[in-house]
Enzyme design. Structure first.
Site, PDB file in Angstrom:
ATOM      1  N   ASP A   1      29.196 -41.353  25.257  1.00 44.52           N
ATOM      2  CA  ASP A   1      30.398 -40.803  25.887  1.00 44.52           C
ATOM      3  C   ASP A   1      30.036 -39.663  26.834  1.00 44.52           C
ATOM      4  O   ASP A   1      29.476 -38.650  26.425  1.00 44.52           O
ATOM      5  CB  ASP A   1      31.322 -40.285  24.756  1.00 44.52           C
ATOM      6  CG  ASP A   1      32.634 -39.716  25.252  1.00 44.52           C
ATOM      7  OD1 ASP A   1      32.918 -39.810  26.458  1.00 44.52           O
ATOM      8  OD2 ASP A   1      33.385 -39.183  24.405  1.00 44.52           O
TER       9      ASP A   1
ATOM     10  N   MET B   1      41.587 -32.607  21.654  1.00 43.36           N
ATOM     11  CA  MET B   1      40.906 -31.309  21.779  1.00 43.36           C
ATOM     12  C   MET B   1      41.809 -30.181  21.325  1.00 43.36           C
ATOM     13  O   MET B   1      43.013 -30.220  21.557  1.00 43.36           O
ATOM     14  CB  MET B   1      40.523 -31.063  23.241  1.00 43.36           C
ATOM     15  CG  MET B   1      39.692 -32.165  23.845  1.00 43.36           C
ATOM     16  SD  MET B   1      39.337 -31.795  25.562  1.00 43.36           S
ATOM     17  CE  MET B   1      38.443 -33.283  26.016  1.00 43.36           C
TER      18      MET B   1
ATOM     19  N   HIS C   1      38.572 -39.730  19.205  1.00 40.56           N
ATOM     20  CA  HIS C   1      37.450 -38.788  19.234  1.00 40.56           C
ATOM     21  C   HIS C   1      38.002 -37.385  19.010  1.00 40.56           C
ATOM     22  O   HIS C   1      38.602 -36.802  19.919  1.00 40.56           O
ATOM     23  CB  HIS C   1      36.754 -38.916  20.606  1.00 40.56           C
ATOM     24  CG  HIS C   1      35.618 -37.978  20.825  1.00 40.56           C
ATOM     25  ND1 HIS C   1      35.047 -37.773  22.068  1.00 40.56           N
ATOM     26  CD2 HIS C   1      34.912 -37.200  19.964  1.00 40.56           C
ATOM     27  CE1 HIS C   1      34.057 -36.897  21.960  1.00 40.56           C
ATOM     28  NE2 HIS C   1      33.969 -36.529  20.696  1.00 40.56           N
TER      29      HIS C   1
ATOM     30  N   MET D   1      27.070 -37.733  22.446  1.00 39.63           N
ATOM     31  CA  MET D   1      27.697 -37.119  23.619  1.00 39.63           C
ATOM     32  C   MET D   1      26.647 -36.964  24.712  1.00 39.63           C
ATOM     33  O   MET D   1      25.623 -36.320  24.508  1.00 39.63           O
ATOM     34  CB  MET D   1      28.285 -35.747  23.274  1.00 39.63           C
ATOM     35  CG  MET D   1      29.568 -35.793  22.461  1.00 39.63           C
ATOM     36  SD  MET D   1      30.881 -36.819  23.163  1.00 39.63           S
ATOM     37  CE  MET D   1      31.160 -36.033  24.757  1.00 39.63           C
TER      38      MET D   1
ATOM     39  N   MET E   1      37.777 -33.657  18.816  1.00 35.93           N
ATOM     40  CA  MET E   1      36.979 -32.476  19.185  1.00 35.93           C
ATOM     41  C   MET E   1      37.761 -31.268  18.698  1.00 35.93           C
ATOM     42  O   MET E   1      38.289 -30.486  19.492  1.00 35.93           O
ATOM     43  CB  MET E   1      36.755 -32.455  20.704  1.00 35.93           C
ATOM     44  CG  MET E   1      35.717 -33.483  21.146  1.00 35.93           C
ATOM     45  SD  MET E   1      35.753 -33.793  22.908  1.00 35.93           S
ATOM     46  CE  MET E   1      36.992 -35.078  22.959  1.00 35.93           C
TER      47      MET E   1
ATOM     48  N   HIS F   1      39.844 -45.117  24.129  1.00 33.39           N
ATOM     49  CA  HIS F   1      39.220 -43.895  23.628  1.00 33.39           C
ATOM     50  C   HIS F   1      40.174 -42.720  23.860  1.00 33.39           C
ATOM     51  O   HIS F   1      40.579 -42.442  24.993  1.00 33.39           O
ATOM     52  CB  HIS F   1      37.901 -43.680  24.380  1.00 33.39           C
ATOM     53  CG  HIS F   1      37.081 -42.532  23.900  1.00 33.39           C
ATOM     54  ND1 HIS F   1      36.216 -42.625  22.828  1.00 33.39           N
ATOM     55  CD2 HIS F   1      36.974 -41.261  24.354  1.00 33.39           C
ATOM     56  CE1 HIS F   1      35.618 -41.456  22.643  1.00 33.39           C
ATOM     57  NE2 HIS F   1      36.064 -40.609  23.553  1.00 33.39           N
TER      58      HIS F   1
ATOM     59  N   ASP G   1      40.742 -38.742  23.437  1.00 33.57           N
ATOM     60  CA  ASP G   1      40.045 -37.467  23.254  1.00 33.57           C
ATOM     61  C   ASP G   1      41.014 -36.383  22.815  1.00 33.57           C
ATOM     62  O   ASP G   1      41.827 -35.914  23.607  1.00 33.57           O
ATOM     63  CB  ASP G   1      39.393 -37.060  24.583  1.00 33.57           C
ATOM     64  CG  ASP G   1      38.198 -37.927  24.925  1.00 33.57           C
ATOM     65  OD1 ASP G   1      37.270 -37.987  24.110  1.00 33.57           O
ATOM     66  OD2 ASP G   1      38.206 -38.541  26.012  1.00 33.57           O
TER      67      ASP G   1
ATOM     68  N   SER H   1      38.296 -43.998  28.400  1.00 33.66           N
ATOM     69  CA  SER H   1      38.908 -42.746  27.937  1.00 33.66           C
ATOM     70  C   SER H   1      40.132 -42.437  28.776  1.00 33.66           C
ATOM     71  O   SER H   1      40.054 -42.358  30.011  1.00 33.66           O
ATOM     72  CB  SER H   1      37.907 -41.597  28.056  1.00 33.66           C
ATOM     73  OG  SER H   1      38.605 -40.371  27.956  1.00 33.66           O
TER      74      SER H   1
HETATM   75  C1  DX5 Z   1      34.606 -35.447  27.127  1.00 35.37           C
HETATM   76  C2  DX5 Z   1      35.262 -36.656  26.524  1.00 35.37           C
HETATM   77  C3  DX5 Z   1      35.002 -37.915  27.237  1.00 35.37           C
HETATM   78  C4  DX5 Z   1      35.452 -37.944  28.679  1.00 35.37           C
HETATM   79  C5  DX5 Z   1      34.535 -38.863  29.437  1.00 35.37           C
HETATM   80  O1  DX5 Z   1      34.649 -34.420  26.215  1.00 35.37           O
HETATM   81  O2  DX5 Z   1      34.812 -36.833  25.192  1.00 35.37           O
HETATM   82  O3  DX5 Z   1      35.513 -39.028  26.526  1.00 35.37           O
HETATM   83  O4  DX5 Z   1      36.770 -38.360  28.845  1.00 35.37           O
HETATM   84  O5  DX5 Z   1      34.854 -38.815  30.789  1.00 35.37           O
HETATM   85  P1  DX5 Z   1      33.844 -39.320  31.906  1.00 35.37           P
HETATM   86  O6  DX5 Z   1      33.540 -40.760  31.617  1.00 35.37           O
HETATM   87  O7  DX5 Z   1      34.597 -39.116  33.165  1.00 35.37           O
HETATM   88  O8  DX5 Z   1      32.595 -38.479  31.808  1.00 35.37           O
HETATM   89 ZN    ZN Z   2      35.366 -38.683  24.102  1.00 39.53          ZN
END
Ligand code: DX5
Ligand code: ZN
Length: 213
Positions: free
Chosen positions: A172, A38, A67, A138, A69, A34, A36, A9
Site C-alpha cells: 500500500d 485515520m 485499513h 506500507m 490507522m 480499501h 483508510d 483506495s
Molecule cells: C496511505 C493509505 C493508502 C493511500 C494510497 O496512508 O494507507 O491506502 O490511499 O494512496 P496512493 O496509492 O495514492 O499512494
Molecule cells: Zn491504506
C-alpha cells in the site's frame, strides 16, 4: 498462476459522490475496496470512520478491506466487524496487545491483517505468525495518498513472502503500473492503489493492468 487482487483506495475518491465512486470501482473489476480509517493521532490526518463505511457497505457487495490507522484499534474492532468489514488490518505499532487484537478480529469472523510502517522490520511480525491472514507492507509513510513509493519496500515484500508463506501479502502506497510490477514479482498478492485508479480516465484498464504479473 497466482491470483493478484486489486484493492483500490477510496482515500482519493470524491467523497461527495462516494456511492457512485464505489459502484464504479466494483464495475471496473476491483476485487476489494480499501478503506483508510485515520484518527489524527497514529497518523497526522483524519479521513472517515464507521458511519461512512456503513453506508458504503450498502452500495457494493465486494469485500471491504479496512485499513485502521488508529491508536489502540482493539477499541473499535467489534464495531467495524458489525458494519460489515471483511478484512480488518491494524498496525503493529499502534496496538498494545497485538495478539488480543488479532484474536478479537478472528472471533468476530473476520480476516486479520497486520501492518508495518516503512521503518518497522517485517521480522517484528514473527511472534504473531499464525494469528493473521494478511501482512500489509506500507510502501509510504501512512497518512496520505499520492506519495512516492519507497523502493526498499520491495525487499520487505520478498522477506515477508519468505517468512509467511501462508499469508497474503498486501502492499500500500505509491503503486502504479510500474511499481506494481516490482511488488508482484517480489511476492505481493494484494495491490492497493489510490491515485493510480481514482484519477484514471479508464479505471477498468488501470485495474486490469495492475493485476498483470
Ligand atoms: C496511505 C493509505 C493508502 C493511500 C494510497 O496512508 O494507507 O491506502 O490511499 O494512496 P496512493 O496509492 O495514492 O499512494
Ligand atoms: Zn491504506
Amino acid at each position: 498462476m497466482r491470483k493478484i487482487f486489486v484493492s483500490p483506495s477510496i482515500l482519493s475518491a470524491d467523497f461527495a459522490r462516494l456511492e457512485k465512486e464505489c459502484k464504479s470501482l466494483e464495475k471496473s473489476g476491483a476485487d476489494w475496496i480499501h478503506c483508510d480509517v485515520m484518527d489524527g493521532k497514529f497518523v497526522p490526518n483524519i479521513s472517515f470512520g464507521l458511519p461512512v463505511l456503513k453506508s458504503i457497505r450498502k452500495c457494493v457487495v465486494i469485500p471491504l478491506d479496512v485499513h485502521l490507522m488508529i491508536e489502540e484499534p482493539i477499541r473499535y474492532v467489534k464495531q467495524f466487524a458489525e458494519i460489515g468489514a471483511n478484512i480488518i488490518t491494524f498496525h503493529i505499532e499502534a496496538a498494545q496487545d497485538v495478539k488480543a487484537t488479532a484474536d478479537l478480529i478472528r472471533s468476530c469472523g473476520k480476516k486479520v491483517g497486520l501492518s508495518v510502517k516503512p521503518n518497522t522490520p517485517v521480522e517484528d511480525l514473527l511472534p504473531y505468525k499464525g494469528l493473521f491472514d494478511m501482512v500489509l507492507i506500507m510502501s509510504v509513510e501512512p497518512g496520505f495518498g499520492g506519495q512516492k513509493f519507497i523502493e526498499s519496500s520491495v525487499d520487505k515484500i520478498r522477506k515477508a513472502r519468505e517468512l509467511f508463506p501462508d499469508a497474503l501479502i498486501e502492499v500500500d502506497g505509491g503503486i502504479n503500473a510500474d511499481t506494481a510490477k516490482f511488488v508482484t514479482e517480489a511476492g505481493a498478492d494484494v495491490i492497493v492503489a489510490g491515485n493510480a485508479v481514482m484519477q484514471a480516465h479508464n479505471r477498468k484498464d488501470v485495474i486490469e493492468n495492475l493485476r498483470k504479473l
